[in-house]
Scaffold this motif. Structure first.
Motif, PDB file in Angstrom:
ATOM      1  N   GLN B 428       0.833  -1.198   0.000  1.00  0.00           N
ATOM      2  CA  GLN B 428       0.000   0.000   0.000  1.00  0.00           C
ATOM      3  C   GLN B 428       0.878   1.262   0.000  1.00  0.00           C
ATOM      4  OE1 GLN B 428      -2.118   0.493   3.627  1.00  0.00           O
ATOM      5  NE2 GLN B 428      -3.811   1.596   2.681  1.00  0.00           N
ATOM      6  N   THR B 429       1.954   1.234   0.797  1.00  0.00           N
ATOM      7  CA  THR B 429       2.867   2.375   0.849  1.00  0.00           C
ATOM      8  C   THR B 429       3.511   2.608  -0.515  1.00  0.00           C
ATOM      9  OG1 THR B 429       3.317   1.871   3.162  1.00  0.00           O
ATOM     10  CG2 THR B 429       4.875   3.343   2.061  1.00  0.00           C
ATOM     11  N   LEU B 430       3.914   1.518  -1.149  1.00  0.00           N
ATOM     12  CA  LEU B 430       4.572   1.643  -2.455  1.00  0.00           C
ATOM     13  C   LEU B 430       3.634   2.315  -3.460  1.00  0.00           C
ATOM     14  CD1 LEU B 430       6.823  -0.883  -4.245  1.00  0.00           C
ATOM     15  CD2 LEU B 430       4.948   0.133  -5.507  1.00  0.00           C
ATOM     16  N   LEU B 431       2.378   1.845  -3.497  1.00  0.00           N
ATOM     17  CA  LEU B 431       1.436   2.410  -4.468  1.00  0.00           C
ATOM     18  C   LEU B 431       1.139   3.880  -4.164  1.00  0.00           C
ATOM     19  CD1 LEU B 431      -0.960  -0.628  -4.926  1.00  0.00           C
ATOM     20  CD2 LEU B 431       0.520   0.395  -6.676  1.00  0.00           C
ATOM     21  N   ARG B 432       1.053   4.198  -2.871  1.00  0.00           N
ATOM     22  CA  ARG B 432       0.787   5.588  -2.501  1.00  0.00           C
ATOM     23  C   ARG B 432       1.975   6.490  -2.871  1.00  0.00           C
ATOM     24  NH1 ARG B 432      -0.543   7.639   3.623  1.00  0.00           N
ATOM     25  NH2 ARG B 432      -0.569   9.871   3.141  1.00  0.00           N
ATOM     26  N   MET B 433       3.172   5.950  -2.609  1.00  0.00           N
ATOM     27  CA  MET B 433       4.382   6.744  -2.882  1.00  0.00           C
ATOM     28  C   MET B 433       4.555   7.029  -4.369  1.00  0.00           C
ATOM     29  SD  MET B 433       6.262   7.377  -0.094  1.00  0.00           S
ATOM     30  CE  MET B 433       7.981   7.325  -0.568  1.00  0.00           C
ATOM     31  N   ILE B 434       4.419   6.011  -5.220  1.00  0.00           N
ATOM     32  CA  ILE B 434       4.711   6.259  -6.648  1.00  0.00           C
ATOM     33  C   ILE B 434       3.672   7.182  -7.282  1.00  0.00           C
ATOM     34  CG2 ILE B 434       5.988   4.093  -6.960  1.00  0.00           C
ATOM     35  CD1 ILE B 434       3.544   3.025  -8.497  1.00  0.00           C
ATOM     36  N   ALA B 435       2.510   7.301  -6.625  1.00  0.00           N
ATOM     37  CA  ALA B 435       1.475   8.199  -7.150  1.00  0.00           C
ATOM     38  C   ALA B 435       1.545   9.584  -6.522  1.00  0.00           C
ATOM     39  CB  ALA B 435       0.096   7.595  -6.909  1.00  0.00           C
ATOM     40  N   SER B 436       2.461   9.785  -5.560  1.00  0.00           N
ATOM     41  CA  SER B 436       2.525  11.087  -4.897  1.00  0.00           C
ATOM     42  C   SER B 436       3.130  12.114  -5.858  1.00  0.00           C
ATOM     43  CB  SER B 436       3.338  10.982  -3.607  1.00  0.00           C
ATOM     44  OG  SER B 436       4.682  10.697  -3.918  1.00  0.00           O
ATOM     45  N   PRO B 437       2.743  13.384  -5.726  1.00  0.00           N
ATOM     46  CA  PRO B 437       3.116  14.385  -6.739  1.00  0.00           C
ATOM     47  C   PRO B 437       4.614  14.482  -7.030  1.00  0.00           C
ATOM     48  CG  PRO B 437       1.435  15.285  -5.292  1.00  0.00           C
ATOM     49  CD  PRO B 437       1.824  13.947  -4.711  1.00  0.00           C
ATOM     50  N   ASN B 438       5.466  14.316  -6.021  1.00  0.00           N
ATOM     51  CA  ASN B 438       6.898  14.462  -6.289  1.00  0.00           C
ATOM     52  C   ASN B 438       7.518  13.229  -6.941  1.00  0.00           C
ATOM     53  OD1 ASN B 438       7.226  17.088  -5.467  1.00  0.00           O
ATOM     54  ND2 ASN B 438       7.652  16.534  -3.334  1.00  0.00           N
ATOM     55  N   LEU B 439       6.839  12.084  -6.877  1.00  0.00           N
ATOM     56  CA  LEU B 439       7.419  10.869  -7.448  1.00  0.00           C
ATOM     57  C   LEU B 439       6.694  10.410  -8.710  1.00  0.00           C
ATOM     58  CD1 LEU B 439       8.128   8.751  -4.219  1.00  0.00           C
ATOM     59  CD2 LEU B 439       9.696  10.219  -5.484  1.00  0.00           C
ATOM     60  N   ALA B 440       5.489  10.919  -8.916  1.00  0.00           N
ATOM     61  CA  ALA B 440       4.694  10.470 -10.066  1.00  0.00           C
ATOM     62  C   ALA B 440       5.371  10.850 -11.381  1.00  0.00           C
ATOM     63  CB  ALA B 440       3.307  11.097  -9.994  1.00  0.00           C
ATOM     64  N   SER B 441       4.978  10.175 -12.432  1.00  0.00           N
ATOM     65  CA  SER B 441       5.528  10.436 -13.763  1.00  0.00           C
ATOM     66  C   SER B 441       5.362  11.907 -14.137  1.00  0.00           C
ATOM     67  CB  SER B 441       4.794   9.572 -14.786  1.00  0.00           C
ATOM     68  OG  SER B 441       5.023  10.069 -16.080  1.00  0.00           O
ATOM     69  N   ARG B 442       6.411  12.482 -14.724  1.00  0.00           N
ATOM     70  CA  ARG B 442       6.390  13.875 -15.180  1.00  0.00           C
ATOM     71  C   ARG B 442       5.920  14.002 -16.612  1.00  0.00           C
ATOM     72  NH1 ARG B 442       6.169  14.314 -10.701  1.00  0.00           N
ATOM     73  NH2 ARG B 442       7.277  15.820  -9.431  1.00  0.00           N
ATOM     74  N   SER B 443       5.379  12.927 -17.192  1.00  0.00           N
ATOM     75  CA  SER B 443       5.133  13.008 -18.636  1.00  0.00           C
ATOM     76  C   SER B 443       4.066  14.047 -18.983  1.00  0.00           C
ATOM     77  CB  SER B 443       4.808  11.635 -19.222  1.00  0.00           C
ATOM     78  OG  SER B 443       3.616  11.167 -18.683  1.00  0.00           O
ATOM     79  N   TRP B 444       3.156  14.342 -18.043  1.00  0.00           N
ATOM     80  CA  TRP B 444       2.167  15.389 -18.357  1.00  0.00           C
ATOM     81  C   TRP B 444       2.889  16.703 -18.661  1.00  0.00           C
ATOM     82  CZ3 TRP B 444       0.784  20.269 -16.820  1.00  0.00           C
ATOM     83  CH2 TRP B 444      -0.464  20.735 -17.289  1.00  0.00           C
ATOM     84  N   VAL B 445       3.977  16.939 -17.946  1.00  0.00           N
ATOM     85  CA  VAL B 445       4.777  18.144 -18.174  1.00  0.00           C
ATOM     86  C   VAL B 445       5.675  17.971 -19.398  1.00  0.00           C
ATOM     87  CG1 VAL B 445       6.664  19.545 -17.229  1.00  0.00           C
ATOM     88  CG2 VAL B 445       4.762  18.861 -15.755  1.00  0.00           C
ATOM     89  N   THR B 446       6.440  16.890 -19.398  1.00  0.00           N
ATOM     90  CA  THR B 446       7.509  16.788 -20.400  1.00  0.00           C
ATOM     91  C   THR B 446       6.976  16.511 -21.798  1.00  0.00           C
ATOM     92  OG1 THR B 446       7.852  14.468 -19.855  1.00  0.00           O
ATOM     93  CG2 THR B 446       9.196  16.072 -18.687  1.00  0.00           C
ATOM     94  N   GLN B 447       5.753  15.949 -21.888  1.00  0.00           N
ATOM     95  CA  GLN B 447       5.245  15.699 -23.237  1.00  0.00           C
ATOM     96  C   GLN B 447       4.840  17.003 -23.936  1.00  0.00           C
ATOM     97  OE1 GLN B 447       2.010  13.024 -22.558  1.00  0.00           O
ATOM     98  NE2 GLN B 447       0.558  14.614 -22.024  1.00  0.00           N
ATOM     99  N   GLN B 448       4.828  18.107 -23.188  1.00  0.00           N
ATOM    100  CA  GLN B 448       4.552  19.395 -23.830  1.00  0.00           C
ATOM    101  C   GLN B 448       5.818  20.014 -24.420  1.00  0.00           C
ATOM    102  OE1 GLN B 448       1.848  22.068 -21.726  1.00  0.00           O
ATOM    103  NE2 GLN B 448       1.399  20.453 -20.263  1.00  0.00           N
ATOM    104  N   TYR B 449       6.950  19.353 -24.176  1.00  0.00           N
ATOM    105  CA  TYR B 449       8.213  19.856 -24.711  1.00  0.00           C
ATOM    106  C   TYR B 449       8.656  18.976 -25.868  1.00  0.00           C
ATOM    107  CZ  TYR B 449       8.525  21.683 -19.865  1.00  0.00           C
ATOM    108  OH  TYR B 449       8.292  22.271 -18.653  1.00  0.00           O
ATOM    109  N   ASP B 450       9.295  19.607 -26.842  1.00  0.00           N
ATOM    110  CA  ASP B 450       9.878  18.846 -27.934  1.00  0.00           C
ATOM    111  C   ASP B 450      11.244  18.319 -27.465  1.00  0.00           C
ATOM    112  OD1 ASP B 450      10.946  17.921 -30.283  1.00  0.00           O
ATOM    113  OD2 ASP B 450      10.082  19.545 -31.480  1.00  0.00           O
ATOM    114  N   HIS B 451      11.406  16.991 -27.433  1.00  0.00           N
ATOM    115  CA  HIS B 451      12.687  16.432 -26.961  1.00  0.00           C
ATOM    116  C   HIS B 451      13.652  16.153 -28.107  1.00  0.00           C
ATOM    117  CE1 HIS B 451      10.059  14.346 -23.701  1.00  0.00           C
ATOM    118  NE2 HIS B 451      10.127  15.624 -23.549  1.00  0.00           N
ATOM    119  N   TYR B 452      13.125  15.997 -29.311  1.00  0.00           N
ATOM    120  CA  TYR B 452      13.957  15.384 -30.345  1.00  0.00           C
ATOM    121  C   TYR B 452      14.262  16.289 -31.524  1.00  0.00           C
ATOM    122  CZ  TYR B 452      13.133  11.270 -27.590  1.00  0.00           C
ATOM    123  OH  TYR B 452      13.110  10.393 -26.547  1.00  0.00           O
ATOM    124  N   VAL B 453      13.751  17.525 -31.514  1.00  0.00           N
ATOM    125  CA  VAL B 453      14.031  18.438 -32.609  1.00  0.00           C
ATOM    126  C   VAL B 453      15.557  18.589 -32.762  1.00  0.00           C
ATOM    127  CG1 VAL B 453      13.841  20.452 -31.068  1.00  0.00           C
ATOM    128  CG2 VAL B 453      13.509  20.757 -33.514  1.00  0.00           C
TER     129      VAL B 453
END
Lengths: 79, 762
Positions: B428-453
């Motif tokens: 339960q701790t593991l699932l809560r931790m990986i979903a917490s704002p500081n550990l969750a995936s940043r893709s919502w942010v980073t997918q707004q950036y062009d990485h490969y141009v």
């Protein structure tokens, strides 16, 4: 019912890259004599008579415009 | 108002010594104003007052930080300096990376503007740092952004974060620069003061390095790029209201916004134009116009050169009517550069600018003597020794005092917090931790950036580090990462800064790159608070001493004070950027597992019961106190050498650094990024909770092909690096099994890890 027009324009001292792009394109397309272009946006709202001017001003300032970089004006027009 | 009589000229100033001047409103202290009068032997003109006030601001003069920053120079050895072509004091640091290539990189903060106007504040932050890199003669290659916001679920974060992210992406994407890394961190101390730190990296042939100085009497000063408008002059507008009292324009001027709007397309042509000018060898000196605009560019160029300078301010192309000399000198209009050019090259220079449709105007000349003289409408409005403006500003030895609360904070460790026990609670701790704002995936942010141009990005988010190829023939490239754990810095700023350095260093070496240089962006509270100055002093010392231990120099940096909401300062946040070199980017180590069948997972380094200041204490208990994890830089260096050697010999197929969230987080990420399952076998002799969630430094999870396992582990043993076989890659299972604790499908993990930011910000 009334029609309300809200005009939103970039503040005069703020750079307007869109207006600048339009101004740059005009002479290339053969239109001479235009010395400056500023580009904004216009909202047309159909509102009940119950909506007063203060509410309209609040709508414009808090939502339609970004008052940090844009000016706005509200006017009621004949339907 | 255009009549000559209102011009506050030097001769006018000399005859009207008692005219009251709004120096306080411009942020100058009484003794600073007195010193200006002493330097000039008269009262300053309005234009001079505007120049001194912006150039003597904390942002431009480093007046509170200078005495501490000296420590970097004092501790940097000749050996560390060996590869450094330009260092602190230039627009950006430059290092030799071999094969005739030089790389320049720097970070800068744009915190306050991004709070006022998130999109434009962040966008112009990117624009500004890119121009710093251009001013070194380099082609900008990539950007990274290090962001801090208030709590993820706070209403104002919903206003600020989407705007900042869109601004970083909007400007960088339009410029055609890949965004290859950075951070997004949430903490309540950033609620009224987000941090937006942008880093840019650029490359050039080593012989093309350009430094900012105006040399050679008779050389011309050319201002090129966008026109100068009324944007971003903020406080200087009080001058207009003072002098034009009663004038209608004065009332309007008072409300001038201090934000600027940028135009990335103008900057893009400016980049290409500058590169052609450099290529033709017709630039003697160059400086970008950022904070303090022309005041800064003219005084810094003149101060660093060997002569004086004469500027004809009437020639500056203006976007607004009725601007005063003070306003023109203080304007922070974006996308402008200033160059020093030999008279014989001026025509060619202007022709290149015309080709790129970049406005360019000769505004002055390098003169004999040592004065910066600026004329306006036929009168001299500025006549100053440029060094007193640019380099000899006030220096403060601010009081430094370790806060009393520090002992209480240190004493309040995490040992008393209830820890999860048993498999169900750990899961339960593991699932809560990986979903917490500081550990969750940043893709919502980073997918707004062009990485490969530009087609040279080798690694980008969610990898630990961004890797960019520089030489398309040899494959030589750079790796770059930024990091900082502000909570560790709050507990112990000296150690916290070293932990940030260690983590950034580790992020670079896990890609197989060899670290060569360090930059920083030091974000702190008010310099007038002795407790904040203590944090700053400790962090600078920690970072400098850490760099000596690692043998790599700090090549530049940025200081941002007064980051606070009311009386509450932000967590001390010295963001550390480390630059590494890969002789061939094809040997870079990826972050995700699954490249080869049957990989063995090894945990390098040692895990201790270190949970003070951890993400677990923050997420589960909202607790901050105790002692940060210990830092062993000799160990970090050894770890780096082993990873680089392993990468050279093809012994490592994936590597991921352990930091916030510990082994549990690293294991989940390496599986999800590699889209491959794994089995983790914990050490039966250590508490599973500690093994999964402790944040001990100096640890990396690596995957090695089974055939290479003996050779790799023998190397670790021989060199004295602790390692433990900690699992296997299991491509068939589609799940992460932590033996004896839980088995979670990758699908379930992905939902938890990736769901958080979209839920908050969509």
């Amino acid at each position: 019912m009334a029609r309300v027009v809200v005009d939103v324009m970039p503040k005069p001292e703020i750079l307007d890259p869109q207006g600048k792009a339009v101004a740059g394109a005009l002479p290339r397309l053969g239109f001479t004599g235009v010395t400056e272009v500023r580009q904004g946006k216009r909202f047309e709202l159909e509102v009940d008579d119950s909506v007063d001017d203060a509410t309209l001003a609040k709508i414009a300032e808090s939502f339609l415009a970004n008052p940090v970089i844009e000016d706005w004006s509200v006017r009621r027009v004949e339907p | 108002m255009t009549s000559v009589s209102v011009i506050d000229s030097v001769s006018q100033a000399a005859t009207t010594p008692d005219t009251p001047q709004p120096y306080r409103e411009l942020g100058l202290a009484e003794d600073e104003y007195a010193r200006i009068r002493e330097i000039l032997g008269r009262r300053p003109t309005e234009a001079e007052l505007a120049m001194y006030s912006v150039m003597w601001s904390e942002h431009c003069s480093y007046k509170s930080s200078k005495v501490h920053l000296k420590y970097f120079g004092e501790t940097t050895t000749e050996e560390m300096r060996a590869k450094m072509l330009a260092g602190i004091g230039e627009n950006a640091g430059v290092v030799d990376i071999g094969d005739g290539w030089a790389v320049t990189f720097k970070a800068e903060s744009h915190n306050h503007p991004s709070y006022v106007e998130p999109y434009q504040g962040a966008a112009t932050g990117v624009g500004g740092i890119v121009r710093d890199i251009m001013a070194m003669g380099a082609r900008p290659l990539a950007v990274l952004d290090s962001l801090r916001f208030g709590p993820a679920d706070a209403p104002d974060t919903r206003r600020v974060l989407p705007g900042v992210v869109a601004g970083v992406g909007g400007y960088g994407n339009c410029l055609g620069l890949p965004n290859v890394g950075g951070e997004v961190v949430f903490d309540r101390t950033y609620a009224g003061n987000p941090l937006v730190n942008a880093l840019c990296v650029g490359a050039m042939r080593a012989e093309d390095l350009h430094l900012a100085h105006a040399s050679g009497v008779g050389n011309k000063i050319i201002l090129f790029g966008a026109s100068t408008g009324l944007d971003g002059i903020g406080g200087v507008s009080v001058l207009a209201s003072e002098s034009f009292d009663g004038d209608e324009s004065a009332a309007g001027r008072k409300k001038l916004p201090s934000v600027q709007v940028g135009d990335p397309f103008t900057e893009k042509v400016l980049i290409e134009c500058c590169l052609e000018l450099f290529g033709r060898g017709i630039v003697v000196g160059i400086q970008d116009l950022g904070g303090a605009g022309l005041s800064c560019a003219t005084s810094e160029l003149a101060s660093a050169g060997d002569g004086g300078m004469h500027i004809d301010l009437d020639r500056v192309p203006l976007r607004a009517t009725g601007m005063t000399p003070a306003e023109i000198l203080s304007s922070e209009s974006q996308e402008r550069m200033c160059a020093v050019v030999k008279p014989s090259d001026v025509d060619e220079f202007l022709a290149v600018c015309a080709k790129w449709d970049v406005q360019a105007t000769e505004i002055g000349v390098v003169t004999d003597g040592d004065r910066l003289v600026i004329d306006w409408h036929g009168e001299t409005v500025v006549d100053v020794p440029p060094r007193t403006v640019a380099h000899e500003g006030p220096v403060y030895q601010r009081p430094v005092q370790r806060p009393e609360k520090q002992d209480t904070l240190r004493a309040n460790g995490s040992a008393a917090l209830t820890r999860p026990s048993g498999a169900a609670e750990l899961e339960q701790t593991l699932l809560r931790m990986i979903a917490s704002p500081n550990l969750a995936s940043r893709s919502w942010v980073t997918q707004q950036y062009d990485h490969y141009v530009r087609g040279n990005t080798v690694l980008a988010q969610p990898a630990d580090t961004g890797v960019v190829r520089i030489d398309e023939e040899t494959g030589r490239g750079v790796a770059i990462a930024t990091d900082c754990n502000g909570r560790f810095c709050e507990l112990d700023p000296y150690q916290g800064a070293q932990l940030a350095l260690a983590e950034s260093y580790r992020n670079v070496v896990v890609s197989g790159a060899e670290p060569v240089a360090v930059t920083n962006c030091l974000n702190f509270g008010a310099a007038t608070d002795p407790g904040v100055m203590w944090q700053f002093q400790q962090a600078v010392r920690g970072l400098a001493d850490g760099c000596v231990a690692l043998g790599i120099p700090v090549t530049g940096g940025n200081v941002s004070f007064y980051n606070q909401t009311g009386d509450t300062a932000i967590l001390p946040t010295p963001v550390i950027g480390v630059l590494g070199v890969l002789d061939d980017v094809r040997r870079r180590i990826p972050t995700g597992i699954g490249a080869e069948a049957g990989e063995t997972l090894l945990l390098l380094g040692e895990t201790a019961d270190e949970l003070d200041g951890s993400e677990w204490a923050h997420v589960v208990h909202g607790h901050l106190g105790g002692t940060p994890p210990k830092v062993d830089l000799a160990r970090e260096k050894l770890l780096g050498e082993i990873l680089i050697a392993g990468s050279r010999d093809g012994m490592i197929s994936a590597a991921h650094d352990l930091s916030e969230g510990g082994l549990a987080q690293a294991a989940v990420e390496t599986c999800l990024i590699g889209e491959t399952g794994a089995r983790i076998i914990l050490d039966p002799d250590q508490d599973p909770f500690v093994q999964l969630f402790a944040e001990s430094a100096g640890r990396v999870l690596v995957a090695v092909p089974r055939t290479e396992e003996p050779r790799f582990t023998e190397m670790c043993t021989a060199r004295g690096l602790p390692w433990r076989k900690t699992g296997v890659v299991d491509a068939e299972s589609g799940s992460l099994e932590i033996q004896g604790v839980t088995t979670l499908s990758l699908e379930k993990l992905r939902q938890a890890w990736e769901g958080t930011l979209p839920r908050l910000f969509d």
